[in-house]
Design an enzyme around this catalytic site. Structure first.
Site, PDB file in Angstrom:
ATOM      1  CG  ASP A  38       6.865  10.946 -13.134  1.00 14.97           C
ATOM      2  OD1 ASP A  38       6.444  10.199 -14.025  1.00 14.97           O
ATOM      3  OD2 ASP A  38       6.332  11.067 -12.018  1.00 14.97           O
TER       4      ASP A  38
ATOM      5  CG  ASP B  65       6.565  11.162  -7.355  1.00 15.94           C
ATOM      6  OD1 ASP B  65       7.300  10.146  -7.332  1.00 15.94           O
ATOM      7  OD2 ASP B  65       5.370  11.115  -7.689  1.00 15.94           O
TER       8      ASP B  65
ATOM      9  CG  ASP C 249       8.878   8.414 -10.259  1.00 18.97           C
ATOM     10  OD1 ASP C 249       8.127   7.644 -10.874  1.00 18.97           O
ATOM     11  OD2 ASP C 249       8.664   9.620 -10.098  1.00 18.97           O
TER      12      ASP C 249
HETATM   13  N1  LIG Z   1      -7.097   4.454 -10.905  1.00 15.80           N
HETATM   14  C1  LIG Z   1      -7.179   4.735 -12.204  1.00 15.80           C
HETATM   15  N2  LIG Z   1      -8.329   5.189 -12.708  1.00 15.80           N
HETATM   16  C2  LIG Z   1      -8.441   5.479 -14.014  1.00 15.80           C
HETATM   17  N3  LIG Z   1      -7.444   5.353 -14.877  1.00 15.80           N
HETATM   18  C3  LIG Z   1      -6.278   4.902 -14.459  1.00 15.80           C
HETATM   19  C4  LIG Z   1      -6.070   4.581 -13.100  1.00 15.80           C
HETATM   20  N4  LIG Z   1      -4.798   4.173 -12.945  1.00 15.80           N
HETATM   21  C5  LIG Z   1      -4.241   4.261 -14.168  1.00 15.80           C
HETATM   22  N5  LIG Z   1      -5.114   4.681 -15.083  1.00 15.80           N
HETATM   23  C6  LIG Z   1      -4.880   4.886 -16.514  1.00 15.80           C
HETATM   24  O1  LIG Z   1      -3.594   4.462 -16.856  1.00 15.80           O
HETATM   25  C7  LIG Z   1      -2.812   5.542 -17.346  1.00 15.80           C
HETATM   26  C8  LIG Z   1      -1.393   5.409 -16.836  1.00 15.80           C
HETATM   27  O2  LIG Z   1      -1.372   5.528 -15.437  1.00 15.80           O
HETATM   28  P1  LIG Z   1      -0.011   5.784 -14.647  1.00 15.80           P
HETATM   29  O3  LIG Z   1      -0.338   5.760 -13.213  1.00 15.80           O
HETATM   30  O4  LIG Z   1       1.000   4.834 -15.151  1.00 15.80           O
HETATM   31  O5  LIG Z   1       0.466   7.209 -15.127  1.00 15.80           O
HETATM   32  P2  LIG Z   1      -0.093   8.688 -14.951  1.00 15.80           P
HETATM   33  O6  LIG Z   1      -0.556   8.904 -13.567  1.00 15.80           O
HETATM   34  O7  LIG Z   1      -1.121   8.980 -16.022  1.00 15.80           O
HETATM   35  O8  LIG Z   1       1.120   9.625 -15.343  1.00 15.80           O
HETATM   36  P3  LIG Z   1       2.675   9.586 -14.957  1.00 15.80           P
HETATM   37  O9  LIG Z   1       3.251   8.394 -15.588  1.00 15.80           O
HETATM   38  O10 LIG Z   1       3.201  10.829 -15.567  1.00 15.80           O
HETATM   39  O11 LIG Z   1       2.776   9.596 -13.469  1.00 15.80           O
HETATM   40  C9  LIG Z   1      -3.510   6.791 -16.845  1.00 15.80           C
HETATM   41  O12 LIG Z   1      -3.273   7.888 -17.694  1.00 15.80           O
HETATM   42  C10 LIG Z   1      -4.966   6.346 -16.897  1.00 15.80           C
HETATM   43  O13 LIG Z   1      -5.457   6.474 -18.194  1.00 15.80           O
END
Ligand SMILES: Nc1ncnc2c1ncn2[C@@H]1O[C@H](COP(=O)(O)OP(=O)(O)OP(=O)(O)O)[C@@H](O)[C@H]1O
Ligand SMILES: [Cu+]
Length: 642
Positions: free
Chosen positions: A332, A526, A530
């Site tokens: 992740d 984490d 997941d």
């Molecule tokens: N609260 C938020 N504010 C702004 N953008 C968001 C938010 N939540 C999600 N996004 C957008 O959606 C995308 C995907 O979010 P997600 O939480 O799935 O993964 P991540 O945190 O970027 O990374 P990972 O999958 O590695 O944990 C983010 O990269 C962002 O662009």
């Protein structure tokens, strides 16, 4: 009688000494006066105290039309014992020593296992002893010493230099450097300040700080570690089924071979009935596969305890076997490869307006990106507005009504029918290639700006990936973030493949896809959001966060939030499993080579095995298995000093 195996062993051993003396004196034609009676009495006591449990276990199995390794011990010892009684009263040569020594030797293996078990439990008990005995707790505005048991969640506790942290908690005042090696295996002291987690039983080195207790008693990290290790040590490894299967076929086969041996010698080869019987008894004794039963549990015991010391908690024996087949490690991104504390680096557009709107929305979200945006707004002294109809769209972003217009913050996938200008797109791509996550900020049908947020890789991520690749493993990054960002980060640390733009709910499906393409996958995450991916993977490796290691999904839990732990986890698991296999070899090799010798096949070459020598060889195989397991403590594991 309720004696420990260790006591049984010593009693039998002492009682067998006269017979040992007589056997050693044999070549000098010296006969101990009254030897037959001495041997009869001591052997009878040995049978009653030490052989009886094997006999009753064999009898219980026999009643269920089963045979186990105790059947062999029981048959071997009882034949030698009852024949000797008959021989004694009919004036023939007695073989009490065969019955006695075989029992002593079988017990040696069992006693060694018991000893090892005790040591392992003692080591765990010592871990608990590491806890402080009392704590300096704030009561009515004053710090007073109270016994550990009286500390409650929410108490404010002061820790002075050189003292132990009594329970788990969060620092509320002051800072210090702590030695956490007893819990995480990390020998370097760690600096902690306000807001950081502290772990009970770790040692405060220089500063004074106060912290708020968050976990006490059996909830503390240390107690959880001890629980996990205890469970793992008594867990079942599938390879044990093999052991059981071998015993099930082996034991009856051996009994048949023993009968054939007797018949061949007595009927066809002209041996006396006594000699034919001794051959048969030797066969039964050497074949006793008790070392086989020690192979798996002893290695598991040492392996899981050793790994716990390095901050790797292996939940059960099953995991060890799976690890050996792993060819792909999927990570992740956020919080696993990266630090998980993103920072706003660039704001494109009217800085004030963009941050005001974005932070007003993000103030309602728990996402790490949201935290970064709000923090930036606070630093710029921007006051936030209240929003209505807030909605988080998982894996995409957030939406809400800002004034009388709809506003949003999120990825490209959130925009749907809103078009982005060429210029905006280019700017976003440029920032993404710098490994920054870009979120669009929009109001109504218009995009008013971009915010670039960076989350840097953990210092050890690159080295850990290199170590995994050195082991021939394929590394994959799985993330919800944009392809460009994911590529940029993966290049920085040397990851082989990137799967980007994956919604949180799709992560498990991506793992499945990899498995369907023939890969055996370990997933590292984490452990908080997941869980499905962790349990879908062949091996789930969960990173502990703070003091929480009670992670249900995932066969391995890493105490330290550091990718090097993955390398260590894979190494120790593999080594433990290989040790089990080596043990099985040691357990079987003596029997296999020994049976034909015991049956008298090499009599022509002057090579025979008396029942007591057969017993010694059998004991030796138990001893080598236990020793081989203990040596697991000494093998080198990458990234550790031990
Ligand atoms: N609260 C938020 N504010 C702004 N953008 C968001 C938010 N939540 C999600 N996004 C957008 O959606 C995308 C995907 O979010 P997600 O939480 O799935 O993964 P991540 O945190 O970027 O990374 P990972 O999958 O590695 O944990 C983010 O990269 C962002 O662009
Ligand atoms: Cu045995």
């Amino acid at each position: 009688m309720n004696l420990s195996n260790i006591k049984r062993f010593w009693i039998s051993f002492v009682l067998a000494i006269p017979m040992l003396i007589q056997m050693s004196a044999m070549p000098f034609h010296w006969m101990m006066p009254g030897y037959n009676w001495i041997a009869f009495i001591t052997t009878t006591i040995i049978m009653a105290i030490s052989a009886a449990p094997y006999w009753s276990s064999a009898w219980a199995a026999f009643k269920h039309h089963n045979a186990n390794m105790n059947t062999l011990v029981a048959v071997g010892t009882s034949v030698a014992y009852f024949y000797s009684i008959f021989a004694m009263f009919t004036g023939r040569e007695v073989y009490f020593e065969s019955a006695a020594f075989v029992t002593v030797f079988v017990l040696l293996g069992d006693a060694m296992e018991e000893k090892m078990h005790n040591n392992a439990s003692n080591a765990l008990a010592k871990l608990i002893d590491l806890q402080a005995k009392d704590a300096e707790v704030e009561r009515n505005g004053k710090f007073v010493k109270v016994p550990l048991e009286q500390v409650k969640v929410g108490d404010i506790i002061r820790v002075k230099p050189g003292e132990k942290v009594p329970v788990d908690g969060v620092i509320v005042h002051g800072s210090s450097t702590l030695d956490e090696s007893m819990v995480t295996g990390e020998s370097m002291p760690v600096t902690k300040k306000k807001g950081d987690d502290v772990v009970g039983s770790t040692i405060n080195t220089n500063g004074t700080f106060t912290f708020k207790a968050t976990k006490v008693g059996s909830d503390t990290m240390l107690s959880q570690i001890v629980d996990l290790v205890k469970k793992a040590q008594t867990s079942h490894a599938p390879i044990q089924n093999l052991t059981d299967k071998i015993s099930n076929i082996f034991v009856p086969a051996v009994l048949i071979i023993a009968i054939i041996t007797f018949v061949l010698w007595y009927v066809f080869l002209g041996a006396t009935a006594v000699n034919a019987m001794l051959f048969a008894v030797s066969v039964v004794v050497i074949a006793c596969p008790c070392a086989l039963g020690l192979a798996t549990p002893t290695a598991l015991m040492v392996g899981t305890a050793r790994s716990a010391k390095m901050g790797v908690l292996i939940k059960n024996g099953e995991v060890l076997e799976e690890v050996s087949d792993i060819d792909t490690v999927v990570f992740d991104k956020t919080g696993t490869i990266t630090v998980g504390k993103p920072q706003v680096t660039d704001v494109v557009g009217d800085q004030n307006k963009v941050l005001t709107i974005a932070a007003s929305l993000e103030n309602n979200s728990e996402h790490p990106l949201a935290t970064a945006v709000v923090k930036k707004a606070n630093e710029n002294n921007i006051s936030l507005a209240n929003v209505k109809n807030f909605a988080a769209i998982e894996g995409k972003g957030v939406k809400a009504n800002y004034g009388d217009q709809e506003a949003f913050v999120g990825s490209e996938r959130l925009l749907e029918d809103i078009s982005i200008s060429r210029e905006m797109k280019d700017q976003a791509a440029k920032l993404q290639k710098e490994a920054k996550t870009v979120v669009y900020v929009g109001l109504g049908k218009e995009i008013i700006g971009l915010i670039a947020i960076q989350d840097v890789p953990k210092p050890s991520s690159k080295a850990a990936i290199a170590e995994l690749k050195k082991r021939g493993l394929k590394t994959v990054m799985l993330t919800g973030d944009n392809e460009n960002v994911a590529q940029a980060i993966s290049e920085e640390i040397g990851i082989d493949q990137v799967i980007a733009g994956v919604l949180p709910t799709e992560k498990a499906a991506e793992i499945k896809k990899l498995q369907n393409s023939g890969r055996t996958v370990a997933f590292v995450g984490d452990g908080i959001n997941d869980a499905p991916a962790l349990s879908t993977a062949n091996v789930g490796i969960a990173m502990g966060s703070g003091t929480d290691i009670a992670i249900e999904s995932g066969g391995i839990v890493l105490v330290q939030n550091d990718l090097m732990g993955v390398v260590r986890a894979l190494d120790i698991s593999k080594k433990t499993f290989n040790r089990i296999k080596l043990n099985l070899f040691w357990a079987l090799i003596y029997n296999t080579i020994g049976i034909p010798i015991a049956a008298g096949l090499f009599m022509g070459l002057g090579l025979t095995l008396s029942p007591e020598l057969a017993g010694l060889a059998m004991a030796f195989s138990s001893v080598s298995v236990v020793t081989s397991s203990l040596l697991l403590n000494k093998t080198k594991i990458a990234g550790t000093t031990a």
